[in-house]
Write an enzyme that holds these catalytic residues in place. Structure first.
Site, PDB file in Angstrom:
ATOM      1  CE  LYS A   1      -4.106   1.759   2.509  1.00 49.95           C
ATOM      2  NZ  LYS A   1      -4.983   1.353   3.833  1.00 49.95           N
TER       3      LYS A   1
ATOM      4  CD  GLU B   1     -19.511  -3.201   9.079  1.00 53.65           C
ATOM      5  OE1 GLU B   1     -18.586  -2.379   8.592  1.00 53.65           O
ATOM      6  OE2 GLU B   1     -19.600  -4.551   8.499  1.00 53.65           O
TER       7      GLU B   1
ATOM      8  NE  ARG C   1     -21.737  -4.300   4.862  1.00 51.73           N
ATOM      9  CZ  ARG C   1     -20.520  -4.724   4.462  1.00 51.73           C
ATOM     10  NH1 ARG C   1     -19.381  -4.351   5.078  1.00 51.73           N
ATOM     11  NH2 ARG C   1     -20.230  -5.371   3.408  1.00 51.73           N
TER      12      ARG C   1
END
Length: 632
Positions: free
Chosen positions: A281, A367, A395
């Site tokens: 990254k 979640e 969610r």
């Protein structure tokens, strides 16, 4: 002219030689660093997928072959390679979306940019191709972080069950979980595992040995175990192969030739294959590579060489105010613990985590698990604070309803990025929480209007032990304090008028907008009282008599008008027998285009001028109707 400027679509990539491909990768990184520095956006993730994106578009033929991106903020390179090189208004009104967008290109498929969904999409598309007799390929690119989501594993379980359905899964592993395997043996084993001959040999051996009396079954089991153990010595593939997926890798995700080779082997195989790519990254940008926190996951407008912000600071954010206060509460209350879903820093839990590392849990992109685990923590005698973005609470609705609320657990949900978020587009607007949560029995919702109220209401929330509480705030600077003149019930009076014309109910951070609208109304000779209910669910019992003393009631909220606070207020007034005209101002029932928060609010009419104008017109109609009825 750079090589990038000559790329008008994926076909242009296929004629480039190795040196030109390396030069193209450099062009793309240089372009991204300067373009994203000028607009803000997701820089680190895209710097990490440059070579991977090039290889994908050289091996597969998009858009006939469907390349699907999970957490689509890593799709900037994909946009460049599919002919979209005007980044001047990236994430701005009228410019490119920061995520894949079907309106922009036939090469884009998934727009929602909520993590862990891509494998489900891929499973469905591959099934559709099989039913329709199509031989186009389906490729799903998923980051390793998204594999922490339960939906990803549900999809993998289904994908692996269909051995004859071609599907390529690319795991973009940018957390350096495994070192790349180097040398010819690893490449040879990967090629061997995905050749038709190898599979036919295994099938033949299984059939013969399993039908051989006495020794066949034990011998097959021993050989199969030996084969698996041998392979696991050289590559960390056991977890995926146990599911029935062929595994290729690890592959250096910054070596275009190596990635292409792996993808071509996967493409030739007539079943699901997982290609494991190791990427970095922020690759190629020193500032990002040295940032250990998040490798420049998202940046604001900045100077590309120094990373100094290009926009002046306009005060503390709502997130930072929450972060300071929850850390202070943690020092006072050893029973307060924190949970988040792969966003510890972005939701403001950095200080809490630093001070109380044993009282905070990042559960990954999960979640649902966060909510259920919170119920367990509360039942065990703690008070969990679950901090997520408002859009991601959607969610976990079933878990909040059935595990937290049904069991009357004292859990506080803190929803960052509530309301219009703007530049992140339709899937990131937190515009549904106050509608969804209205139906949850016993739950209470706080919408603070300023920093002082955020601190006070957070403390009120964590005092509740027998029901869930919710605290929501937007993505912006917190602004100036909005002091109360008085209190009626639990509501703060922010502006009072002797003329009982309009009662304006201001929800949360829209208080400054409502106060400006009140000034405009009074400039037209129309009295207006502005109240902040503070806790918008349940509706305050004193609201009905207060509303009955006015000619028009208006509710202004940064949430969907459908089923939101305005709807709850209307129901409460009807239940109390108060027949006062009600006007609601909020977000229309539609997916909003990306743009700055102020621009989006203006487009949907949440401005002082628009609100005052519509209330004035409503009041005129009320007066006209009253005169007509009186005349009769």
């Amino acid at each position: 002219m750079t090589i990038l400027e000559n790329i008008r679509g994926p076909r242009d990539l296929k004629v480039l030689d190795e040196a030109e491909l390396d030069e193209l990768a450099e062009d793309i990184r240089e372009f991204l660093i300067h373009a994203v520095a000028g607009t803000g956006g997701h820089l680190g993730p895209n710097l990490g997928v440059v070579e991977l994106s090039i290889a994908l578009h050289r091996v597969f033929d998009s858009p006939a072959d469907r390349i699907l991106w999970d957490t689509g903020h890593q799709s900037y390179v994909h946009k460049l390679l599919t002919g979209r090189q005007d980044f001047s208004k990236l994430r701005g009104k009228g410019g490119l979306s920061g995520y894949p967008s079907r309106e922009e290109s036939a090469h884009d498929v998934i727009e929602n940019s909520h993590a862990s969904t891509v494998l489900g999409w891929a499973d469905g598309l591959a099934k559709a191709h099989q039913v329709l007799g199509r031989d186009d390929h389906v490729v799903a690119v998923i980051g390793d972080g998204a594999l922490t989501g339960g939906m990803a594993w549900e999809a993998l379980n289904n994908i692996a069950a269909a051995e004859d359905r071609p599907l390529t899964i690319v795991v973009n592993d940018n957390e350096r979980s495994y070192a790349p395997t180097i040398g010819g043996l690893a490449g040879h084993l990967a090629a061997l595992r995905t050749t038709d001959g190898y599979e036919r040999l295994l099938a033949w051996g299984k059939d013969v040995l399993q039908h051989t009396p006495v020794i066949g079954q034990p011998l097959y089991g021993s050989l199969h175990g030996a084969k698996k153990g041998f392979k696991d010595t050289f590559a960390p593939q056991g977890m995926f192969e146990d599911l029935g997926l062929k595994y290729v890798g690890p592959v250096d995700g910054h070596d275009i030739a190596a990635v292409e080779s792996a993808l071509r082997r996967a493409k030739r195989f007539h079943g699901p294959v997982l290609v494991h790519c190791i990427t970095e990254k922020g690759r190629g940008y020193r500032h990002a590579e040295q940032d250990e926190a998040d490798r420049f996951h998202t940046v604001g407008r900045m100077a590309p060489r120094t990373c100094e912000p290009s926009e002046p600071s306009i005060g503390p954010s709502w997130t930072s105010v929450f972060g300071d206060e929850i850390a202070a509460i943690g020092a006072e209350r050893p029973d307060v613990v924190a949970i988040t879903a792969a966003m510890l820093h972005t939701v403001g839990l950095t200080k809490f985590a630093a001070r109380f590392p044993d009282r905070v849990w990042d559960v990954g992109i999960a979640e649902q698990h966060a909510a259920v685990s919170a119920a367990g923590l509360a039942t065990g005698g703690l008070h969990p604070v679950v901090a997520v973005y408002a859009t991601f609470l959607n969610r976990a609705f079933d878990q909040l309803l059935m595990d937290v609320a049904l069991h009357r657990c004292g859990v506080t949900f803190v929803l960052d990025r509530a309301g219009v978020t703007g530049v992140d587009g339709p899937s990131h607007n937190g515009m549904w929480d106050m509608s969804l949560l209205q139906v949850v029995p016993g739950l209470r919702i706080a919408a603070p209007r300023d920093a002082d109220q955020l601190r006070a209401q957070l403390r009120e929330a964590v005092e509740v032990t027998d029901a869930p509480t919710v605290l929501r705030f937007p993505k912006e600077a917190v602004g100036r304090p909005q002091p109360a003149l008085d209190r009626v019930g639990g509501m703060d009076v922010l502006h009072r008028s002797d003329d009982a014309g309009v009662l304006l109910i201001s929800v949360g951070a829209l208080a400054p907008v409502c106060l400006q609208a009140a000034e405009l109304l009074e400039g037209r000779g129309l009295g207006c009282t502005v109240v902040d209910p503070r806790w918008v669910k349940p509706v305050d019992e004193q609201l009905a008599p207060l509303a009955a003393a006015h000619r028009v009631v208006a509710v202004v909220e940064d949430n969907s008008r459908t089923g939101g606070v305005g709807s709850a207020v209307g129901q409460a007034l009807r239940d109390a027998g108060v027949d006062v005209p009600l006007r609601t101002f909020g977000i229309p029932e539609q997916f909003l285009a990306h743009g700055k928060r102020g621009e989006v609010l203006a487009d949907i009419g949440l401005t002082p001028v628009e609100i005052a104008g519509r209330i004035s017109a409503a009041l005129v109609r009320v007066r006209t109707k009253s005169r007509e009825e009186y005349g009769r």
